[in-house]
Design a protein around this motif. Structure first.
Motif, mmCIF file in Angstrom:
data_model
loop_
_atom_site.group_PDB
_atom_site.id
_atom_site.type_symbol
_atom_site.label_atom_id
_atom_site.label_comp_id
_atom_site.label_asym_id
_atom_site.label_seq_id
_atom_site.Cartn_x
_atom_site.Cartn_y
_atom_site.Cartn_z
ATOM 1 N N GLY A 381 0.820 -1.212 0.000
ATOM 2 C CA GLY A 381 0.000 0.000 0.000
ATOM 3 C C GLY A 381 0.850 1.255 0.000
ATOM 4 O O GLY A 381 2.078 1.209 0.058
ATOM 5 N N GLY A 382 0.159 2.396 -0.062
ATOM 6 C CA GLY A 382 0.851 3.677 -0.041
ATOM 7 C C GLY A 382 -0.016 4.746 -0.660
ATOM 8 O O GLY A 382 -1.250 4.640 -0.659
ATOM 9 N N LEU A 383 0.630 5.761 -1.224
ATOM 10 C CA LEU A 383 -0.116 6.876 -1.814
ATOM 11 C C LEU A 383 -0.739 6.449 -3.137
ATOM 12 O O LEU A 383 -0.021 6.010 -4.041
ATOM 13 C CB LEU A 383 0.842 8.047 -2.066
ATOM 14 N N PRO A 384 -2.057 6.566 -3.286
ATOM 15 C CA PRO A 384 -2.678 6.173 -4.552
ATOM 16 C C PRO A 384 -2.203 7.079 -5.687
ATOM 17 O O PRO A 384 -2.168 8.300 -5.524
ATOM 18 C CB PRO A 384 -4.176 6.376 -4.296
ATOM 19 N N THR A 385 -1.820 6.488 -6.800
ATOM 20 C CA THR A 385 -1.400 7.310 -7.951
ATOM 21 C C THR A 385 -2.050 6.791 -9.225
ATOM 22 O O THR A 385 -2.503 5.643 -9.276
ATOM 23 C CB THR A 385 0.129 7.273 -8.186
ATOM 24 N N ASN A 386 -2.035 7.631 -10.254
ATOM 25 C CA ASN A 386 -2.451 7.158 -11.580
ATOM 26 C C ASN A 386 -1.213 6.672 -12.347
ATOM 27 O O ASN A 386 -0.111 6.606 -11.786
ATOM 28 C CB ASN A 386 -3.238 8.247 -12.320
ATOM 29 N N LEU A 387 -1.389 6.348 -13.611
ATOM 30 C CA LEU A 387 -0.304 5.728 -14.381
ATOM 31 C C LEU A 387 0.857 6.686 -14.641
ATOM 32 O O LEU A 387 1.933 6.270 -15.058
ATOM 33 C CB LEU A 387 -0.843 5.213 -15.720
ATOM 34 N N ASN A 388 0.642 7.987 -14.392
ATOM 35 C CA ASN A 388 1.721 8.968 -14.578
ATOM 36 C C ASN A 388 2.270 9.473 -13.253
ATOM 37 O O ASN A 388 2.911 10.525 -13.198
ATOM 38 C CB ASN A 388 1.212 10.145 -15.422
ATOM 39 N N GLY A 389 2.000 8.748 -12.193
ATOM 40 C CA GLY A 389 2.595 9.079 -10.903
ATOM 41 C C GLY A 389 1.933 10.225 -10.171
ATOM 42 O O GLY A 389 2.441 10.681 -9.151
ATOM 43 N N GLN A 390 0.780 10.728 -10.671
ATOM 44 C CA GLN A 390 0.099 11.810 -9.939
ATOM 45 C C GLN A 390 -0.627 11.218 -8.746
ATOM 46 O O GLN A 390 -1.369 10.234 -8.895
ATOM 47 C CB GLN A 390 -0.916 12.504 -10.842
ATOM 48 N N VAL A 391 -0.440 11.819 -7.575
ATOM 49 C CA VAL A 391 -1.124 11.332 -6.373
ATOM 50 C C VAL A 391 -2.612 11.689 -6.490
ATOM 51 O O VAL A 391 -2.966 12.785 -6.924
ATOM 52 C CB VAL A 391 -0.505 11.964 -5.106
ATOM 53 N N LEU A 392 -3.480 10.730 -6.096
ATOM 54 C CA LEU A 392 -4.925 10.919 -6.245
ATOM 55 C C LEU A 392 -5.555 11.287 -4.908
ATOM 56 O O LEU A 392 -5.185 10.742 -3.871
ATOM 57 C CB LEU A 392 -5.559 9.637 -6.786
ATOM 58 N N ARG A 393 -6.520 12.203 -4.970
ATOM 59 C CA ARG A 393 -7.087 12.660 -3.694
ATOM 60 C C ARG A 393 -8.446 12.049 -3.417
ATOM 61 O O ARG A 393 -9.039 12.301 -2.380
ATOM 62 C CB ARG A 393 -7.179 14.177 -3.663
#
Ligand SMILES: Cc1cc2nc3c(=O)[nH]c(=O)nc-3n(C[C@H](O)[C@H](O)[C@H](O)COP(=O)(O)OP(=O)(O)OC[C@H]3O[C@@H](n4cnc5c(N)ncnc54)[C@H](O)[C@@H]3O)c2cc1C
Length: 615
Positions: A381-393
């Motif tokens: 687990g960890g910080l949710p991101t999309n395929l381009n590494g952007q953290v999702l809120r």
């Protein structure tokens, strides 16, 4: 105020951070901020290998790799992300080779590859009617997919990437410890860090900020992780209202040195090593009849616990043996080629492991087996991101503007409920590279936005008040209690009862934490102060981990609930998102798993249909 301004600020100089820095610095000004000297990052401790379907020794394909990754993650893996991982892995390995990474070679001069748990290929002679135990009865067979430089693969990757970053003019702030993100209206505009040597605060103003702070295994008592792995990035983001994903899935590696937790790489078993219980039985034959010692890590760790519980640990104690002697490999015909090997071959393939055992155990693995027990190893687990590494809120996939993450601090999610060995290093390079590119593109598209006045103010007052506090309870005591609680009540096996106990205990520790003090009141290398702050991060992440584990009433991958022993796809085929809700409270919501569909007979069907995981 010490003020710095860069288009991209990357926090963390492990494989993920350095790979991103290499990419972003090709286009925009980039600085790396790291609390450790870069080459001391944990990536340098990675041993066994990095996965890519190069097919240098036998037939293989990225599709095989993707299937194994999704099955290994007990179907909680986001499938598009896994396909990208496995496809881009091949190109990334050649990139690393061209950067000068000294991989081991085959006789023909190609990059050498070895076996690792859960990495397989379809058995061309598979016959479902064949007698159990025969070769033809196995639907899949182990495959050689892990590229390696002896058992020092991570060390070579880290050194290679660091050299390339220096060559390319990346700016480094070594031994600078990030303490906070600068968030304005939900947007990240920089970070605040303390210079460890002087105690001075620095403000880093940026358009793109990446958290590549690695894992957080130090929340557990027995861990393979370095002391610095305290999850600072995810913990600080969590405090700013950003959710954490799939925290209940923490991997225990089966073969840690007994009591110390120091890792003995899975390459030991990939190269033919076998585990035995106290009665000298090869117990993995019972739990994973096909892949045996090369089953996935969660399966092997649970099997060791089962053996110990049944009184079959060595001398009735809580450990078993890992045996890499040439005579054992030959007896069980487990060498990668099926042929015979000698001690010199074992020494050449696993030099560091043999050294660790001689140094830390006083055992010579060329002559005797090594006592082992599962060790806390990897955060899926960890910080949710999309395929381009952007953290999702949120669960809709909206990014936090300006904030990125990759590597062990992130959850993209290519590991789902259980990571396969050698799939972390490849995650670092594939998603590190993608994140570096997207950070640069994001920065090129924007102007610097204003910082609030006095951006380091809140950090300064919290440090001042910590230093002003009288010494009460020693913080080390709190840390020991947290580690024991997480190991015993939120470890390989969990129940409602143990998790409720853990939740209450962590809440109690968080209350007591508010009054701990530090004895060193100075500013030069005040490591006591920093360790207290790291403990605060671990307590927040422990809270999130326990909340996720308590809510997930099923067993899947690395999360084993004794009171809910089966996987429950009807209720929990979903990622958890864990949100901070007040001081000692975490809330859990869920979001769907990404599935790849294909057309079959004119209909859209899942490419990777759910199956019950067997090895
Ligand atoms: C013993 C061991 C063996 C392993 N073997 C393998 C293997 O063979 N194959 C495989 O695929 N995986 C392996 N893994 C897993 C893999 O090595 C890790 O998951 C991976 O290296 C993590 O890389 P990273 O870049 O995310 O972070 P790391 O390499 O851990 O780097 C984290 C960085 O963040 C910085 N940092 C952290 N907090 C702060 C802060 N507050 N301020 C500033 N900087 C900060 C640190 O200084 C460091 O530079 C192994 C792990 C261990 C522990």
């Amino acid at each position: 105020m010490n003020y710095h301004r860069f288009d991209c600020i990357i926090v963390g100089a492990g494989g993920a951070g350095l790979m991103a820095a290499l990419e972003s610095s090709k286009r925009v000004g980039t600085a790396v901020v790291s609390k450790l000297y870069p080459t001391r990052s944990h990536t340098g401790a990675a041993q066994g290998g990095i996965a890519a379907a190069l097919a240098n020794l036998e037939h293989d394909s990225w599709e095989n790799h993707a299937y194994d990754t999704i099955k290994g993650g007990d179907f909680l893996v986001d499938q598009t992300a896994a396909e990208i991982l496995c496809r881009e892995a091949v190109e990334c390995i050649y990139d690393l080779e061209h950067m000068g990474l000294p991989f081991d070679r085959t006789a023909e001069g190609r990059i050498s590859q070895r076996r690792f748990g859960g990495h397989t290929k379809p058995n061309p002679n598979y016959d479902p009617t064949a007698a159990p135990g025969t070769e033809a009865a196995k639907p899949r067979l182990p495959v050689m997919r892990a590229c390696h430089a002896a058992d020092r693969t991570g060390h070579m990757i880290l050194q290679t990437l660091y050299q390339q970053c220096i060559k390319q003019g990346v700016t480094f702030f070594d031994e600078f410890h990030m303490l906070d993100l600068i968030m304005v209206d939900g947007e990240c505009r920089g970070i605040v860090a303390i210079e460890i040597a002087t105690g001075e605060l620095h403000v880093f103003h940026a358009k793109s900020v990446m958290l590549a702070t690695g894992g957080f295994g130090r929340m557990f008592k027995v861990s393979s992780n370095a002391y610095a792995l305290t999850g600072d990035g995810p913990a600080i983001a969590y405090r700013h209202g950003i959710p954490l994903q799939d925290m209940e899935f923490y991997q225990f590696h089966p073969t840690g040195i007994y009591r110390l937790g120091i890792l003995l790489s899975e390459a030991c078993r990939g190269d033919g090593g076998v585990m035995f219980n106290g009665k000298g039985e090869r117990f993995m034959e019972v739990y994973a009849p096909n892949l045996k010692d090369l089953a996935s890590r969660d399966v092997c760790s649970r099997s060791i616990y089962q053996e110990v519980r049944a009184g079959r640990g060595v001398d009735g104690k809580d450990y078993v043996y890992l045996d890499i002697r040439a005579e054992t490999i030959n007896k069980y015909k487990t060498s990668p080629t099926g042929g015979t090997v000698d001690s010199a071959w074992v020494e050449k393939r696993l030099p560091d492991i043999i050294d660790f055992a001689r140094t830390y155990l006083g055992v010579d693995p060329i002559k005797e087996p090594m006592p082992i027990q599962p060790t806390a190893h990897y955060a899926m687990g960890g910080l949710p991101t999309n395929l381009n590494g952007q953290v999702l809120r949120d669960s809709q996939g909206d990014p936090v503007p300006g904030l990125f993450s990759a590597g062990e601090s992130a959850c993209v999610s290519v590991h789902g409920a259980n990571r396969l060995g050698t799939n972390s290093l490849v995650d670092l390079v594939v998603y590190g590279r993608r994140t570096g590119r997207s950070m640069a593109a994001y920065a090129l598209d924007r102007e610097f936005k204003e910082l609030p006045s006095n951006p380091e103010g809140p950090t300064k007052s919290s440090i001042d008040s910590l230093l002003a506090r009288p010494r009460s309870e020693p913080w080390v005591k709190l840390r020991d209690e947290m580690q024991a609680t997480m190991m015993d009540d939120c470890g390989v096996y969990r129940t409602e009862e143990s998790l409720t106990r853990a939740r209450d205990k962590i809440a109690n520790l968080k209350e007591r934490y508010k009054s701990v003090g530090v004895s060193d009141k100075g500013s030069v290398f005040n490591t006591g102060l920093l360790e207290v702050l790291e403990l605060g991060c671990l307590l927040d992440l422990s809270e999130a981990t326990v909340a996720g584990a308590l809510a997930r009433q099923e067993s899947r991958g690395g999360h084993s609930r004794e009171d809910f022993p089966d996987r429950d796809d009807s209720r929990f085929f979903a990622h958890s998102l864990i949100w901070r809700a007040g001081d000692n409270q975490a809330n859990v919501t869920y979001k769907p798993v990404d599935i790849v569909m294909i057309e079959k007979d004119g209909e859209q069907v899942p490419k990777y249909p759910l199956e019950i995981r067997k090895y």
